[in-house]
Enzyme design. Sequence first.
Site, PDB file in Angstrom:
ATOM      1  N   ASP A 173      -2.154  -2.171  -9.302  1.00 24.55           N
ATOM      2  CA  ASP A 173      -2.936  -1.213  -8.532  1.00 24.55           C
ATOM      3  C   ASP A 173      -3.124   0.077  -9.318  1.00 24.55           C
ATOM      4  O   ASP A 173      -3.166   0.053 -10.542  1.00 24.55           O
ATOM      5  CB  ASP A 173      -2.226  -0.953  -7.188  1.00 24.55           C
ATOM      6  CG  ASP A 173      -3.212  -0.732  -6.051  1.00 24.55           C
ATOM      7  OD1 ASP A 173      -3.884   0.312  -6.055  1.00 24.55           O
ATOM      8  OD2 ASP A 173      -3.321  -1.596  -5.167  1.00 24.55           O
ATOM      9  N   HIS A 213      -3.547   4.937  -3.623  1.00 19.19           N
ATOM     10  CA  HIS A 213      -3.734   3.591  -3.106  1.00 19.19           C
ATOM     11  C   HIS A 213      -2.549   2.679  -3.422  1.00 19.19           C
ATOM     12  O   HIS A 213      -2.029   1.968  -2.562  1.00 19.19           O
ATOM     13  CB  HIS A 213      -5.021   3.041  -3.713  1.00 19.19           C
ATOM     14  CG  HIS A 213      -5.505   1.750  -3.168  1.00 19.19           C
ATOM     15  ND1 HIS A 213      -5.107   0.537  -3.667  1.00 19.19           N
ATOM     16  CD2 HIS A 213      -6.397   1.469  -2.194  1.00 19.19           C
ATOM     17  CE1 HIS A 213      -5.733  -0.435  -3.028  1.00 19.19           C
ATOM     18  NE2 HIS A 213      -6.517   0.109  -2.120  1.00 19.19           N
ATOM     19  N   SER A 406      -7.535  -4.020   1.469  1.00 19.44           N
ATOM     20  CA  SER A 406      -6.472  -3.553   0.577  1.00 19.44           C
ATOM     21  C   SER A 406      -5.159  -3.366   1.319  1.00 19.44           C
ATOM     22  O   SER A 406      -4.087  -3.452   0.725  1.00 19.44           O
ATOM     23  CB  SER A 406      -6.861  -2.212  -0.053  1.00 19.44           C
ATOM     24  OG  SER A 406      -7.819  -2.360  -1.047  1.00 19.44           O
TER      25      SER A 406
END
Length: 591
Positions: A173, A213, A406
């Site tokens: 990520d 994220h 996600s």
Amino acid sequence: MRLSALALGTTLALGSTVGLAQAAPLDNEPLAARSAGPAAAPAAAAAPAAWAAGTRAYLVITAPGDTTAVRTAVANNGGSVFASYDAIGVIVAHSASASFAATMRGVSGVQKVGATRTSDVPADAYNPALPANPTQAAAPTTEPVRSDMTQIKADQAWAVTPGSASVKVGILDTGVDDQHQDLAPNFDAADSVSCAYGKPDTRPGAWRDVDQHGTHVAGTVAAARNGKGAIGVAPGVKIASVRLAEPGTTLFYAENTICGLVWSGDHGFKVTNNSYYTDPWQFNCPSDLDQAAILEGVGRAQAYADGKGSLQVAAAGNSNVDLANKTTDTSSPNDSTPVTRTLTNDCLDIPAELPGVVTVAANGTSGTSKASFSNYGSNIIEVSAPGESVYSTVPGGKYASFSGTSMASPHVAGVAALLASANPSYTPADIRAKLGEQATDLACPSDARCTGTTAKNSFFGEGRVDALKAVGGSTPPAGAYFENLTDYAIADNSTVESPITVSGVTGNAPATLKVGVDIKHTYIGDLKVDLVAPDGSVYTLHNRTGSGTDNILQTYTVNASSEVANGVWKLRVNDNASQDTGRIDAWNLTF
């Protein structure tokens, strides 16, 4: 990559925000040859020339094994070798020559060549800056069980096992804040890395988050059960950060993905989470020479990782499109000027649509609907998981709620990690099959786009994942599970008791009463731990064994069939020495 979350406007405590995290282009954020050879660490490569404007990155594909001749050809034809993954026959080359790809396609032994970008390689690739190490906010004092966890029965699974520390999950990520109080206890720095630009950067801290994220995803997988903030699906497993995103753009190019997948296979990750698509193309089409090389290179890397025992779990994307009936793409390439192009079903969202990858759709807040943004597709979606307003960790010791496939994917990665914990011999194919077999069937809503049966359809695949079944448990009857999450300090040479009041259970306790214990202590050989029944009867669970081992995180089975179930049960902990202290972090009873 599209990783910046799109704010929806609600501000939460601790400075958190609600946002849409996307895992497919339009989504503004990340959303087949096999080689069995030796470890695929990059082969030694000649130092690339100094950065120059116009430098582009290419994948040069050849036969797995010795790539010496092709690497020499790269240097002889206006390029430099940035990294080489000999075990899968993939070379990452840089060149400022506009004719480099065409020339290399004519070289003997070269199978495919493709540009991975439509923009220049950043100068940072040659001397990458380390991401910031953010100052940490004060830790919260509560850790509520959230609806996303109850929907997949993770809260019930923890009573059986929180997962094994021998299971490692790779977070591929934007990076992970390893200093976050909810992630630090489970973070594996030794196996963390940055793969930004396409080759491993093992400097300490290179793995840190260049967005937020990745840290959010990591918390959903394995935030510690420590009374602070959030709990992950598998709070007992280890997580490692494999940063794919490049700073500034937060894009996940093919060479970065290849580096990350190879690293995952070579470092023993049982599961990886991939909440992104490979930039700059939302879909890679085999009819395009550049994209054909991307498909081949990333496909080989996925097959390599799978062959090494690593299961990839990936987000389906947030464009609300039917992946089984592709038509057009208007958002690619996302690193320069997007164009409108016609698609066929041969054009793939990768890694989500690669063979062997578990493709995850997002459920809405009810747990039984499709999130409005989630991609779907018959025989493409494998399972679903919560993906709306998911609360988890973000850098700097903070927390936020994001929405996106996600956010759904790491729920599935966590359940996969629980499966691997309960079944150490399982292969990636075994885990993938069990995720579907054990999932809760979800019927199609009144929506013509949803096709198939309740058991398997285009919106939810085989259904919403079930963490309790993953650890070999079954849903207990209503009112049969009781827990105390309040911390009780354990001082030297003292006794402390934590109570649980049981009510609504008929008759006596079972002969197989489950007692889940989570004690944080730096020398468990000091401790005697007893279960005290409502009538005062004492059942010893742990009696000063383990010497200097840290912590007791275990579920005990007690024959309490002579005890009336209802009443106040206590966990009694006696510290019998000096110098080492701790706390009862949590405990539970399952009747």
